[in-house]
Design an enzyme around this catalytic site. Sequence first.
Site: not given
Ligand code: NDP
Length: 483
Positions: A178, A231-233, A236, A253, A287, A386
């Site tokens: 996804k 994604g975001s903490t 997550g 991550e 990130c 961040e």
């Molecule tokens: P988000 O946490 O907002 O989204 C990440 C993914 O989760 C997207 O596909 C999003 O879908 C999905 N999502 C959102 N809400 C839900 C939910 N309730 N249940 C399941 N899935 C959900 O992160 P961002 O896209 O804003 O990315 C930025 C973040 O990612 C930063 O904090 C960055 O540090 C982190 N990151 C970490 C990395 C690592 O390796 N440690 C690498 C790269 C980024 P949708 O976008 O459609 O809402």
Amino acid sequence: MSYSGPTDLYIDGEWIASESGETFETVDPASEDVYATVVQASPDDVDAAVAAADRAAGRDSEWRSMDPRERGKRLNAMADAIEDRKEEIVLVESHDNGKTPFEAGLDVDMVIDTFRYYAGWTDKVQGDEVPVPGNRFNYTVREPLGVTAHVIPWNYPFQLAGRSLAPALACGNTAVLKPSSTTPLSAMYYALAAEEAGIPDGVVNVVPGRGSTAGNALVEHPGVEHIAFTGSTGVGKGVMERAAQNVTGVTLELGGKGPNIVFPDADLDAAAGGVHYGIFMNAGQMCWAGSRLLVHEEIHDEFVDRLVERAEATTLGSGIDDDGRMGPVVDESQQAEVLEYVETGKEEGATVATGGGVPESRDEGYFVEPTIFTDVTNDMTIAREEIFGPVLSVIEFADREEAIEIANDSPYGLMSGIWTTDLETAHTTAEYLDYGMVSINEYPVTQPQTPFGGFKESGSGREQGTEALHEYTQTKNVNVNLD
Ligand code: NDP
């Protein structure tokens, strides 16, 4: 230029529309124009994708029973298919995300390398013989988990999907991917590559859709055995909570607030290059961004001057301009959020050494100037949170102990950097940093062979390297009584 690639869901080897008939639009952040309209997966579609992946993961399925060497060949064929389409994927990623073609090219190359690296592991995932008391033979087998979910953010859409897909497939699992609804397009190319590489139907499924619907349905699904969430903490933590309901394994991550520590004996030219790259690459939406610069007081002024000069020489360009060295941030809300952090930095007493606004040279697109704050203390919002944009917070330190204390005083622990020509300083500082990754005299750097992941609120588990093979397998212990 409009998008002409696939826009449907890819489930069980078929390109299909959503059960609900819903679609959503993606916007090119450099031009603010709609770039593509994509089919939006509903929870029912996610259900169908997990069911297909479950069938394809069965013990007697073609994928699970395939000779591991053959599985390796198919992963190499996926790498070939991606390589053949590299130019197209780079263009799509540039339009969808805003990153420059140079940056998108690095991402695609990393994916090709990752698939080839894990293709070589398919016939080397093995168990152990365990020496036990008595007349017994005891051994372990490393088995695939089954259906793995891959929930991916918008900052490295193609690269991060490949990072977890490749080891999951190498270990004999199946996958439901996804992508973020902000950047759903490059994920489609995994479906195309799987088709071209002869990966059996149902092994790779792609369900673009909203996090709150498709993402939510996927992480709550009892048929999913492992969730690779990047994604975001904040999100997550919620994923981990919901995964607990089905005792589903998770690799998280998450975010970071990387300290880049520059000691006075460093090669300042190299350090300035690395610090600049570490915060302005991908418009700071990383990130592992080196978003906190910890610089020794003896060289502070001179080093900041060098950075300001570099930042001001950076050209801003749309994703497809060859001369654009830094692209826009991903969308309007991200631009607004970054600018709000800049205002908070000013209000809390930090000084804008350069940037801090929207560039006058651009009348369209979600650009933010490369921004450097000095007079930052580690308790300020811009040093703790961040920002996820091109904003560097510079903090002075007096000695190594203070640098380590400031670096570790963060809820995050993903990537950190050290710049010094002294071996003892380099290794001792690396030992004391509470970070999953430390890079010395280079920032940031990672390879498919090296583990990627964070301490503290930056995550749990590791992607890449041999560590990922553990994430995507489970151990079975077999005891044989020989009496
Ligand atoms: P988000 O946490 O907002 O989204 C990440 C993914 O989760 C997207 O596909 C999003 O879908 C999905 N999502 C959102 N809400 C839900 C939910 N309730 N249940 C399941 N899935 C959900 O992160 P961002 O896209 O804003 O990315 C930025 C973040 O990612 C930063 O904090 C960055 O540090 C982190 N990151 C970490 C990395 C690592 O390796 N440690 C690498 C790269 C980024 P949708 O976008 O459609 O809402």
